[in-house]
Design a protein around this motif. Structure first.
Motif, mmCIF file in Angstrom:
data_model
loop_
_atom_site.group_PDB
_atom_site.id
_atom_site.type_symbol
_atom_site.label_atom_id
_atom_site.label_comp_id
_atom_site.label_asym_id
_atom_site.label_seq_id
_atom_site.Cartn_x
_atom_site.Cartn_y
_atom_site.Cartn_z
ATOM 1 N N TYR A 169 72.562 20.403 -24.532
ATOM 2 C CA TYR A 169 71.479 19.672 -23.856
ATOM 3 C C TYR A 169 71.359 20.171 -22.407
ATOM 4 O O TYR A 169 72.303 20.080 -21.639
ATOM 5 C CB TYR A 169 71.774 18.158 -23.906
ATOM 6 C CG TYR A 169 70.933 17.339 -22.944
ATOM 7 C CD1 TYR A 169 69.547 17.303 -23.055
ATOM 8 C CD2 TYR A 169 71.536 16.627 -21.924
ATOM 9 C CE1 TYR A 169 68.784 16.566 -22.173
ATOM 10 C CE2 TYR A 169 70.781 15.874 -21.029
ATOM 11 C CZ TYR A 169 69.408 15.864 -21.159
ATOM 12 O OH TYR A 169 68.653 15.137 -20.268
ATOM 13 N N ARG A 170 70.233 20.764 -22.102
ATOM 14 C CA ARG A 170 69.914 21.280 -20.765
ATOM 15 C C ARG A 170 70.924 22.312 -20.241
ATOM 16 O O ARG A 170 71.115 22.456 -19.045
ATOM 17 C CB ARG A 170 69.817 20.141 -19.741
ATOM 18 C CG ARG A 170 68.580 19.295 -19.876
ATOM 19 C CD ARG A 170 67.334 20.101 -19.516
ATOM 20 N NE ARG A 170 66.149 19.276 -19.497
ATOM 21 C CZ ARG A 170 65.443 18.933 -20.580
ATOM 22 N NH1 ARG A 170 65.803 19.344 -21.765
ATOM 23 N NH2 ARG A 170 64.355 18.194 -20.448
ATOM 24 N N CYS A 219 63.083 17.404 -13.528
ATOM 25 C CA CYS A 219 64.011 16.275 -13.485
ATOM 26 C C CYS A 219 65.255 16.657 -12.693
ATOM 27 O O CYS A 219 65.794 17.749 -12.844
ATOM 28 C CB CYS A 219 64.397 15.855 -14.905
ATOM 29 S SG CYS A 219 63.073 14.947 -15.717
ATOM 30 N N ASN A 223 69.655 13.235 -18.557
ATOM 31 C CA ASN A 223 69.650 11.876 -19.098
ATOM 32 C C ASN A 223 71.053 11.519 -19.571
ATOM 33 O O ASN A 223 71.682 12.322 -20.272
ATOM 34 C CB ASN A 223 68.684 11.769 -20.276
ATOM 35 C CG ASN A 223 67.236 11.637 -19.815
ATOM 36 O OD1 ASN A 223 66.968 11.299 -18.658
ATOM 37 N ND2 ASN A 223 66.306 11.910 -20.716
ATOM 38 N N ASP A 234 64.026 3.910 -11.956
ATOM 39 C CA ASP A 234 62.816 3.111 -11.784
ATOM 40 C C ASP A 234 63.182 1.623 -11.753
ATOM 41 O O ASP A 234 62.720 0.857 -10.887
ATOM 42 C CB ASP A 234 61.868 3.429 -12.949
ATOM 43 C CG ASP A 234 60.477 2.867 -12.742
ATOM 44 O OD1 ASP A 234 60.245 2.207 -11.722
ATOM 45 O OD2 ASP A 234 59.614 3.091 -13.619
ATOM 46 N N ALA A 253 60.601 8.515 -11.769
ATOM 47 C CA ALA A 253 61.693 8.319 -10.809
ATOM 48 C C ALA A 253 62.792 9.384 -10.893
ATOM 49 O O ALA A 253 63.667 9.429 -10.034
ATOM 50 C CB ALA A 253 62.297 6.921 -11.005
ATOM 51 N N GLU A 289 70.879 17.811 -13.158
ATOM 52 C CA GLU A 289 70.277 18.865 -13.985
ATOM 53 C C GLU A 289 69.910 20.053 -13.082
ATOM 54 O O GLU A 289 70.078 21.210 -13.440
ATOM 55 C CB GLU A 289 69.021 18.340 -14.693
ATOM 56 C CG GLU A 289 68.324 19.446 -15.460
ATOM 57 C CD GLU A 289 67.037 19.015 -16.157
ATOM 58 O OE1 GLU A 289 66.995 17.936 -16.751
ATOM 59 O OE2 GLU A 289 66.077 19.796 -16.105
HETATM 60 N N1 EPU Z 1 60.620 5.738 -17.607
HETATM 61 C C1 EPU Z 1 60.420 4.715 -16.714
HETATM 62 N N2 EPU Z 1 60.223 5.055 -15.404
HETATM 63 C C2 EPU Z 1 60.228 6.350 -14.954
HETATM 64 C C3 EPU Z 1 60.449 7.372 -15.881
HETATM 65 C C4 EPU Z 1 60.633 7.047 -17.220
HETATM 66 O O1 EPU Z 1 60.429 3.555 -17.057
HETATM 67 O O2 EPU Z 1 60.061 6.557 -13.754
HETATM 68 C C5 EPU Z 1 60.789 5.384 -19.030
HETATM 69 C C6 EPU Z 1 59.565 5.813 -19.840
HETATM 70 O O3 EPU Z 1 58.564 4.845 -19.813
HETATM 71 C C7 EPU Z 1 60.166 6.007 -21.218
HETATM 72 C C8 EPU Z 1 61.592 6.494 -20.929
HETATM 73 O O4 EPU Z 1 61.873 6.094 -19.591
HETATM 74 O O5 EPU Z 1 60.259 4.771 -21.878
HETATM 75 C C9 EPU Z 1 61.709 8.007 -21.080
HETATM 76 O O6 EPU Z 1 60.813 8.624 -20.181
HETATM 77 P P1 EPU Z 1 60.100 10.056 -20.460
HETATM 78 O O7 EPU Z 1 59.419 10.052 -21.782
HETATM 79 O O8 EPU Z 1 59.329 10.397 -19.248
HETATM 80 O O9 EPU Z 1 61.309 11.034 -20.678
HETATM 81 P P2 EPU Z 1 62.555 11.323 -19.783
HETATM 82 O O10 EPU Z 1 63.753 11.057 -20.621
HETATM 83 O O11 EPU Z 1 62.489 10.670 -18.467
HETATM 84 C C10 EPU Z 1 62.743 13.793 -20.614
HETATM 85 C C11 EPU Z 1 63.152 15.090 -19.974
HETATM 86 C C12 EPU Z 1 61.964 15.740 -19.294
HETATM 87 C C13 EPU Z 1 60.863 15.954 -20.330
HETATM 88 C C14 EPU Z 1 60.485 14.599 -20.909
HETATM 89 C C15 EPU Z 1 59.382 14.688 -21.968
HETATM 90 C C16 EPU Z 1 65.462 15.022 -19.172
HETATM 91 C C17 EPU Z 1 66.342 14.821 -18.000
HETATM 92 N N3 EPU Z 1 64.149 14.841 -18.952
HETATM 93 O O12 EPU Z 1 62.394 12.904 -19.569
HETATM 94 O O13 EPU Z 1 62.401 17.002 -18.805
HETATM 95 O O14 EPU Z 1 59.730 16.567 -19.729
HETATM 96 O O15 EPU Z 1 61.658 14.011 -21.519
HETATM 97 O O16 EPU Z 1 59.781 15.444 -23.046
HETATM 98 O O17 EPU Z 1 65.937 15.366 -20.250
HETATM 99 C C18 EPU Z 1 63.169 18.307 -16.959
HETATM 100 O O18 EPU Z 1 64.182 18.537 -17.622
HETATM 101 O O19 EPU Z 1 63.003 18.830 -15.845
HETATM 102 C C19 EPU Z 1 62.177 17.386 -17.492
HETATM 103 C C20 EPU Z 1 61.141 17.002 -16.776
#
Ligand code: EPU
Length: 293
Positions: A169-170, A219, A223, A234, A253, A289
């Motif tokens: 992962y990442r 990011c 995660n 958030d 966030a 990350e």
């Molecule tokens: N959420 C919040 N507030 C926020 C951000 C997210 O409540 O400020 C909630 C969302 O509503 C959702 C959950 O958290 O219920 C997950 O959020 P999101 O779908 O945005 O996915 P993420 O887990 O925050 C991951 C990857 C991103 C990737 C997205 C979409 C990691 C660290 N992040 O984000 O990857 O674009 O899924 O596939 O694995 C990156 O690695 O640079 C990156 C942007």
């Protein structure tokens, strides 16, 4: 500086790194080396090895924060025509490490090949995308990787088939080596449908993340298992928290946005604050990350 006297044509001393990163922050590299082909890269690595000069590899700088003091070592960047080579052998595509990943994704539609559209909106060089095992909820680059060619730290070339590559992962453990090229195995698809799916996935990202033109590095934290770092941050009300010219994104966030006047230290201080708050409130140790140089 004399250390790289034998590579004058491809060595720039005290080179600014900020313009080469998406954050556009941080100080210079002691030397920036831009080998033009694999033989030159091998010679540079050999030189670093014998002179005990530490080096780092910079892709498109989309996942890196360079400290304000800069990097007291060699930084290698694979740029120029040899490093951007793309050769189609449908359903395979062979791509050199310095090629732009987003361009490659779009070219795959022209070839009616499916797979890479799942990684819509992820910036980076092909080498960087492999190194990070980039992806998201629609899949990871590991899913479409057939093989990679690597150069080890003393300049020897190694080929690794998909099952031999430790994708995680990442992260992908390259054993200290550099990706030279990758071969992706795609599937037959239909150009207009692929484009539609690409637009839809990119649309999802645009709706929830700061735009690619903004000064972020994607990011900041990985995660934690079974959770979202963005959600945790958030929930703590950290969106909009500002230190100097850096701010925790109001869109998502887990992003930090650099504005005019920001320093790398501002970003580092925000990272420390965010980590402390999550540790105190949820007992979770967030892992970075983004790479800090
Ligand atoms: N959420 C919040 N507030 C926020 C951000 C997210 O409540 O400020 C909630 C969302 O509503 C959702 C959950 O958290 O219920 C997950 O959020 P999101 O779908 O945005 O996915 P993420 O887990 O925050 C991951 C990857 C991103 C990737 C997205 C979409 C990691 C660290 N992040 O984000 O990857 O674009 O899924 O596939 O694995 C990156 O690695 O640079 C990156 C942007």
């Amino acid at each position: 500086m004399s250390c790289f006297a034998s590579f004058k044509e491809i060595c720039q001393p005290d080179a600014e790194l900020a313009p080469l990163t998406t954050f556009k922050l941080g100080g210079p590299a002691r030397w920036l080396l831009t080998p033009r082909d694999e033989a030159e890269l091998a010679a540079v690595l050999n030189h670093c090895y014998t002179q005990k000069t530490p080096w780092r590899l910079l892709g498109q700088g989309a996942n890196v924060l360079v400290r304000d003091a800069g990097v007291d070592s060699a930084v290698i960047k694979l740029t120029g025509p040899v490093w951007e080579m793309v050769r189609w052998e449908d359903p395979l595509v062979h791509v050199a490490a310095g090629a732009d990943f987003t361009k490659l994704v779009k070219q795959s539609f022209e070839h009616n090949l499916a797979g890479l559209e799942n990684l819509a909106g992820i910036p980076g060089s092909v080498g960087g995308i492999i190194r990070m095992n980039a992806g998201g909820k629609h899949g990871y680059i590991a899913d479409w990787t057939h093989s990679i060619r690597l150069m080890d730290p003393i300049g020897a070339i190694i080929t690794r088939q998909r099952h031999e590559i430790p994708f995680a992962y990442r992260h992908t453990d390259l054993a200290g080596g550099i990706v030279l090229s990758a071969t992706f195995q795609l599937q037959p698809g239909q150009r207009s449908e692929l484009n539609q799916r690409y637009q839809a996935i990119w649309g999802e990202k645009k709706a929830t993340q700061p735009s690619l033109g903004m000064r972020t590095a994607g990011c900041i934290f990985k995660n934690p298992p079974g959770d979202s770092a963005g959600r945790l941050l958030d929930e703590l009300g950290l969106k909009g928290t500002r230190i100097g010219g850096a701010e925790i994104s109001r869109h998502h966030a887990n992003f930090i946005v650099a504005d005019e006047g920001a320093t790398a230290q501002n970003v580092l201080d925000l990272i420390t604050r965010a980590k402390e708050q999550v540790r105190e409130s949820a007992g979770i140790e967030l892992e970075l990350e983004v790479e800090i140089w």
